[in-house]
Design a protein around this motif. Structure first.
Motif, PDB file in Angstrom:
ATOM      1  N   LEU A 175      68.838  36.857  16.085  1.00 52.09           N
ATOM      2  CA  LEU A 175      67.631  36.466  15.355  1.00 52.09           C
ATOM      3  C   LEU A 175      67.245  35.032  15.683  1.00 52.09           C
ATOM      4  CD1 LEU A 175      65.442  37.219  13.347  1.00 52.09           C
ATOM      5  CD2 LEU A 175      67.009  36.627  11.480  1.00 52.09           C
ATOM      6  N   THR A 176      68.241  34.159  15.853  1.00 51.45           N
ATOM      7  CA  THR A 176      67.959  32.780  16.255  1.00 51.45           C
ATOM      8  C   THR A 176      67.328  32.752  17.646  1.00 51.45           C
ATOM      9  OG1 THR A 176      69.786  31.920  14.907  1.00 51.45           O
ATOM     10  CG2 THR A 176      68.984  30.515  16.697  1.00 51.45           C
ATOM     11  N   GLY A 177      67.866  33.552  18.556  1.00 51.82           N
ATOM     12  CA  GLY A 177      67.295  33.624  19.898  1.00 51.82           C
ATOM     13  C   GLY A 177      65.880  34.168  19.890  1.00 51.82           C
ATOM     14  N   LYS A 197      64.291  29.140  27.877  1.00 48.75           N
ATOM     15  CA  LYS A 197      64.687  28.423  26.662  1.00 48.75           C
ATOM     16  C   LYS A 197      65.477  29.335  25.727  1.00 48.75           C
ATOM     17  CE  LYS A 197      61.033  24.938  26.709  1.00 48.75           C
ATOM     18  NZ  LYS A 197      59.869  24.342  25.998  1.00 48.75           N
ATOM     19  N   LYS A 198      65.073  30.600  25.653  1.00 46.20           N
ATOM     20  CA  LYS A 198      65.829  31.560  24.839  1.00 46.20           C
ATOM     21  C   LYS A 198      67.249  31.709  25.382  1.00 46.20           C
ATOM     22  CE  LYS A 198      65.863  36.383  23.245  1.00 46.20           C
ATOM     23  NZ  LYS A 198      67.252  36.656  23.677  1.00 46.20           N
ATOM     24  N   VAL A 234      73.397  32.184  31.461  1.00 47.34           N
ATOM     25  CA  VAL A 234      73.621  30.981  32.268  1.00 47.34           C
ATOM     26  C   VAL A 234      72.814  31.066  33.563  1.00 47.34           C
ATOM     27  CG1 VAL A 234      75.314  29.729  33.658  1.00 47.34           C
ATOM     28  CG2 VAL A 234      75.872  30.398  31.311  1.00 47.34           C
ATOM     29  N   VAL A 235      72.881  32.209  34.235  1.00 47.75           N
ATOM     30  CA  VAL A 235      72.127  32.403  35.479  1.00 47.75           C
ATOM     31  C   VAL A 235      70.628  32.301  35.208  1.00 47.75           C
ATOM     32  CG1 VAL A 235      71.550  34.048  37.302  1.00 47.75           C
ATOM     33  CG2 VAL A 235      73.929  33.780  36.575  1.00 47.75           C
ATOM     34  N   ALA A 236      70.174  32.932  34.127  1.00 45.92           N
ATOM     35  CA  ALA A 236      68.746  32.904  33.806  1.00 45.92           C
ATOM     36  C   ALA A 236      68.276  31.489  33.494  1.00 45.92           C
ATOM     37  CB  ALA A 236      68.464  33.823  32.619  1.00 45.92           C
ATOM     38  N   ALA A 237      69.023  30.789  32.667  1.00 42.50           N
ATOM     39  CA  ALA A 237      68.642  29.422  32.291  1.00 42.50           C
ATOM     40  C   ALA A 237      68.594  28.517  33.521  1.00 42.50           C
ATOM     41  CB  ALA A 237      69.614  28.876  31.256  1.00 42.50           C
TER      42      ALA A 237
END
Length: 243
Positions: A175-177, A197-198, A234-237
């Motif tokens: 929910l935070t994400g 950012k998510k 990690v890869v996405a960010a």
């Protein structure tokens, strides 16, 4: 990988796993190593956990994979699942069995349905509704993540077991994400940046749950499954925000 591909991978997995696990909560629990029959209160947390993943996935799919869905419509579609969830709780009088309270369900319905209606009708005030709904989701998720016992009392959950606080922590993770993702979009980020950012928020939330939330650790959730999502984020960010 390039930023768009990374965002699409995240979006595809979000709508895929979110949709399947939302309607098949027992299959979800088994997949993550949570054994045994859950109480109705704990089982609903599995649904809530996955509903945030699904809702974010709907928005990602709409904006990353489709050219015929407007930004307003995508934001509306992302709020509809929680609007229907809250409406169902009110009509089924969940406040008498598992919770949340009628006040809690009414607030969820108010914020989510206003954002959905504003987006569907392209109302002038839709942007404000998106911002309000995203902040409500974010400020609802953070207490679940950091103080699940207090969040359970705040939402007046009933029939709590020794697993409930751990399950609520899981709700807080997603929910935070979801709230952070929708807030990024509402305040003007493009969808790829918002996914990045998510991913950062999801990394921090998963680390909090894995290493600093004994209630969540006690559920026996498969670490391999969690490490998969950590690595993905990690890869996405990195691909979206750094590379």
């Amino acid at each position: 990988i390039d930023a768009e591909t990374a965002a699409k991978v995240v979006g595809g997995l979000a709508i895929g796993t979110g949709s399947v696990f939302t309607v098949a909560s027992k299959f979800c629990n088994k997949s993550y190593g949570v054994d045994g029959e859950l109480s109705p209160t704990d089982a609903r947390q599995t649904i809530n956990h996955n509903l945030s993943i699904f809702s974010a996935g709907v928005v990602m799919y709409s904006l990353l994979f489709r050219n015929d869905i407007s930004w307003n419509l995508a934001m509306a579609l992302g709020n509809l699942p929680w609007a229907f969830r809250a409406l169902g709780d009110l009509l089924n009088e969940s406040s008498k069995t598992t919770g949340p309270s009628n006040i809690g369900s009414s607030l969820i319905f108010l914020f989510a349905s206003a954002a959905a209606y504003g987006g569907l009708t392209a109302a002038d005030w839709a942007g404000s509704a998106f911002k309000a709904a995203s902040l409500f989701a974010l400020t609802s998720g953070l207490p679940c993540l950091f103080a699940p016992a207090e969040a359970s009392k705040l939402w007046e959950m009933k029939g709590a077991t020794e697993m409930t606080n751990g399950m609520i922590t899981g709700v807080g993770v997603t929910l935070t994400g979801f709230g952070a993702f929708m807030a990024a979009l509402a305040w003007g980020d493009d969808v790829i940046t918002a996914v990045g950012k998510k991913a950062i928020v999801d990394i921090l939330s998963l680390i909090k749950a894995m290493y600093f939330s004994p209630e969540w650790a006690s559920l026996g959730i498969s670490k391999a499954a969690v490490y998969f999502w950590l690595l993905l984020n990690v890869v996405a960010a990195y691909s979206i925000l750094v590379k």
